[in-house]
Design an enzyme around this catalytic site. Structure first.
Site, PDB file in Angstrom:
ATOM      1  N   GLU A 185       2.167  -6.172  -9.043  1.00  0.00           N
ATOM      2  CA  GLU A 185       1.248  -5.037  -8.946  1.00  0.00           C
ATOM      3  C   GLU A 185      -0.109  -5.379  -9.555  1.00  0.00           C
ATOM      4  O   GLU A 185      -1.150  -4.977  -9.024  1.00  0.00           O
ATOM      5  CB  GLU A 185       1.850  -3.811  -9.642  1.00  0.00           C
ATOM      6  N   ASP A 322       8.979  -6.713   1.818  1.00  0.00           N
ATOM      7  CA  ASP A 322       7.966  -6.552   2.856  1.00  0.00           C
ATOM      8  C   ASP A 322       6.785  -7.520   2.831  1.00  0.00           C
ATOM      9  O   ASP A 322       6.532  -8.250   3.792  1.00  0.00           O
ATOM     10  CB  ASP A 322       7.440  -5.109   2.848  1.00  0.00           C
ATOM     11  N   GLU A 436       9.770   9.210   3.412  1.00  0.00           N
ATOM     12  CA  GLU A 436       9.906   7.911   2.769  1.00  0.00           C
ATOM     13  C   GLU A 436      11.011   7.084   3.425  1.00  0.00           C
ATOM     14  O   GLU A 436      10.825   5.914   3.712  1.00  0.00           O
ATOM     15  CB  GLU A 436      10.209   8.126   1.282  1.00  0.00           C
ATOM     16  N   GLU A 487       1.156   2.483   4.950  1.00  0.00           N
ATOM     17  CA  GLU A 487       1.641   1.463   5.888  1.00  0.00           C
ATOM     18  C   GLU A 487       1.519   1.873   7.350  1.00  0.00           C
ATOM     19  O   GLU A 487       1.244   1.031   8.218  1.00  0.00           O
ATOM     20  CB  GLU A 487       3.092   1.095   5.563  1.00  0.00           C
TER      21      GLU A 487
END
Length: 585
Positions: A185, A322, A436, A487
């Site tokens: 992150e 991902d 989600e 996304e």
């Protein structure tokens, strides 16, 4: 301590002095919070830097496991990379009017959320959009501010950008109150944010590269392990104290496989090979192990980075994996095609994904759309679960880019069907917003994929009776939240830039209007608890990616195509644009 009313002036003065000394020496997290929404941001600028009095500070030290010779950036001749973007025709006056009207609406939403952050959470990680407070979630280095720098540039908010530049001088990336640092992150939000703003402004603001180097040099310490694999949840105080660290036996794939772009760009800009060396060792390990896993061509969700083993039976392209796959074509682009390593890994991945993960769902109109499930590799059989999640919506954009840069034109239709699947998942929900996580009904090969009017099973009826509000074709919604994720609009944007199909702009506009209507608060925009409910309550957080990614992608979808041209920039997984070598045809 309570002072009696009979106390004289001197004890009172002493008490005031002691109170001042006590509270001025407390760590930032222990200070009594004040009502941020009553203060203009300039008052926050006058406060102490958030980590002035932290006990530990990162300093460069002798490495426990030093590198004798760095792996350099590739020096082979660049291979021409095919163009990605559609050759857009000249725009009519009417089309421009409609497009810019939508673009202004997105910019207005951004300015609203930015104002809320600036006035209520300046130099903090995140705004709490319901209460007007703030949260420290990513080491307390003003995540939203740094993450949003290049969005300010893209939206031509240069006064706000230069104001933010003044503020980042106060951020000390050598210290934090956090016991562990999430390297992934930190890499994508902070390092990526600084590098993206630096590249987008053509190096005009040296402070950006200076701060990028400051944070890159700090988190580089996470690679000081016996095998040079990073400790992804880095115990930085051990490193600062000269103690050994080790990579974890339970490392999330995305956290080890998604450092390439940022560290490569650091080596390109600073000419220091250590950053590229660090991530190239990971790439070599992943390439070597890719054909040996239980699903050859893919890597499992969890990696034993300490022992360099890949035994986990779970495989996905969603959360926890991902961006490792997303970075395969993107690193190829950033390296200017100077190596075929990422082309080979992408080819192997696509073979596995197309044969094992992709499925078409049953829908009310039999629409030709695609999703990718999850795999569990048992002792004798590999089972596919038809689960889809918002995080997986990056895949359409990635496959679209891969079809272009790796010259695989037959896969562009797969990319489009994946993008259309995410648009469908938005459109079928009562709020017009995708949840989600959802489970779908698989369409069997050779059969009609159109649901009949009497196709509701007893389980469907039970779900409806329980108030789950399942759209036709959706088997379950285990997580109905919307966390302001980017996304879906990311892939819509990429597919629009690849194809020039204006219907994608119309889909983006529906998505934006629904999110803006549901999520807007007095201070910004808030995550939605249940997208099945048009009256859903909101949750008191607004992650930095709302400003860094989601609104940026909406804005770019309605921009002129030369703004962040995909043949000039590659965007990291946090939507930060890095300038590409000009090796395309």
């Amino acid at each position: 301590m309570i002072v009696s009313r009979r106390s004289y002036m001197l004890p009172t003065i002493i008490l005031i002095c002691l109170t001042y000394i006590l509270f001025s020496s407390l760590p930032p997290g222990a200070r009594t919070p004040h009502g941020h929404h009553h203060h203009h941001h300039k008052q926050h600028l006058d406060e102490e830097p958030p980590h002035k009095n932290t006990r530990f500070r990162w300093v460069k030290h002798v490495e426990q496991f030093p590198i004798s010779k760095y792996i350099p950036l590739p020096t082979a001749p660049s291979s021409p990379i095919p163009r990605i973007q559609y050759k857009f025709p000249r725009e009519s006056w009417f089309a421009r009017w409609g497009r810019t009207r939508r673009q202004r609406a997105v910019k207005k939403a951004f300015k609203h959320a930015w104002k809320g952050y600036k006035e209520n959470a300046w130099l903090r990680d995140e705004l709490s959009p319901l209460s007007g407070g703030h949260r420290e979630t990513f080491a307390g280095w003003a995540a939203t501010l740094v993450d949003s720098l290049d969005t300010l540039v893209i939206m031509d908010l240069m006064d706000e950008f230069e104001e933010a530049l003044e503020a980042i001088e106060q951020i000390d990336f050598t210290t934090t109150d956090a016991i562990q640092i999430n390297v992934f992150e930190t890499n994508i939000r902070y390092l990526g944010g600084l590098l993206g703003a630096y590249d987008l402004t053509h190096g005009k603001y040296p402070i950006l590269l200076q701060k990028a180097t400051e944070i890159a040099d700090m988190i580089y310490g996470c690679f000081d392990t016996h095998n040079r694999m990073p400790q992804s949840r880095w115990e930085w105080t051990r490193s600062a104290g000269g103690l050994n660290i080790e990579a974890s036996r339970n490392t999330i794939l995305a956290e080890i496989g998604s450092l390439n772009l940022e560290f490569t760009r650091m080596s390109q800009l600073t000419k220091d090979p250590k950053y590229f060396d660090a991530i190239q060792r990971i790439a070599n390990f992943l390439e070597e192990e890719q054909p040996k896993t239980k699903v050859p061509g893919m890597w499992p969700m969890m990696v034993n980075a300490r022992d360099l083993e890949l035994a986990d039976p779970r495989f996905t392209i969603g959360g926890m994996a991902d961006s490792t796959y997303e970075y395969l074509p993107k690193e190829h682009m950033l390296l200017g095609g100077q190596t075929n390593q990422y082309r080979k890994m992408y080819d192997s991945f696509m073979g596995a994904m197309k044969s094992r993960l992709l499925f078409r769902p049953m829908t009310e109109d039999g629409r030709d759309i695609l999703f990718a499930g999850n795999l569990h590799a048992g002792a004798s059989k590999i089972n596919m679960e038809p689960q889809w999640e918002h995080l997986k919506c990056f895949l359409g954009g990635t496959v679209g880019i891969g079809s272009k840069v790796f010259d695989r034109p037959e896969e562009l239709s797969i990319a489009r069907k994946l993008v259309d699947g995410c648009i469908w998942a938005y459109d079928v929900m009562p709020t017009g917003i995708m949840p989600e996580i959802l489970h779908l009904t698989v369409c069997k090969e050779g059969r009609s994929c159109k649901l009949s009017q009497n196709s509701h099973s007893s389980s469907d009826a039970e779900s409806i009776a329980q108030g789950k509000k399942l759209p036709p074709g959706v088997a379950d919604i285990p997580d109905p939240q919307y966390l302001l994720r980017p996304e879906a609009i990311e892939s819509v944007f990429i597919m629009y830039r690849i194809t020039g199909d204006n219907s994608l702009q119309d889909s983006a506009w529906r998505m934006f209007q629904n999110i803006e209507r549901m999520a807007r608060t007095a201070y910004g925009h808030a995550a939605i608890a249940d997208v099945r409910d048009p009256e859903s309550p909101l949750m008191d957080y607004m992650e930095s990616f709302w400003l860094a990614e989601t609104l940026k992608y909406f804005y770019l979808t309605f921009s002129e195509p030369d703004l962040v041209n995909l043949d000039e920039y590659v965007l990291n997984t946090e939507a930060h644009p890095f300038r590409r070598p000009s090796a395309y045809v």
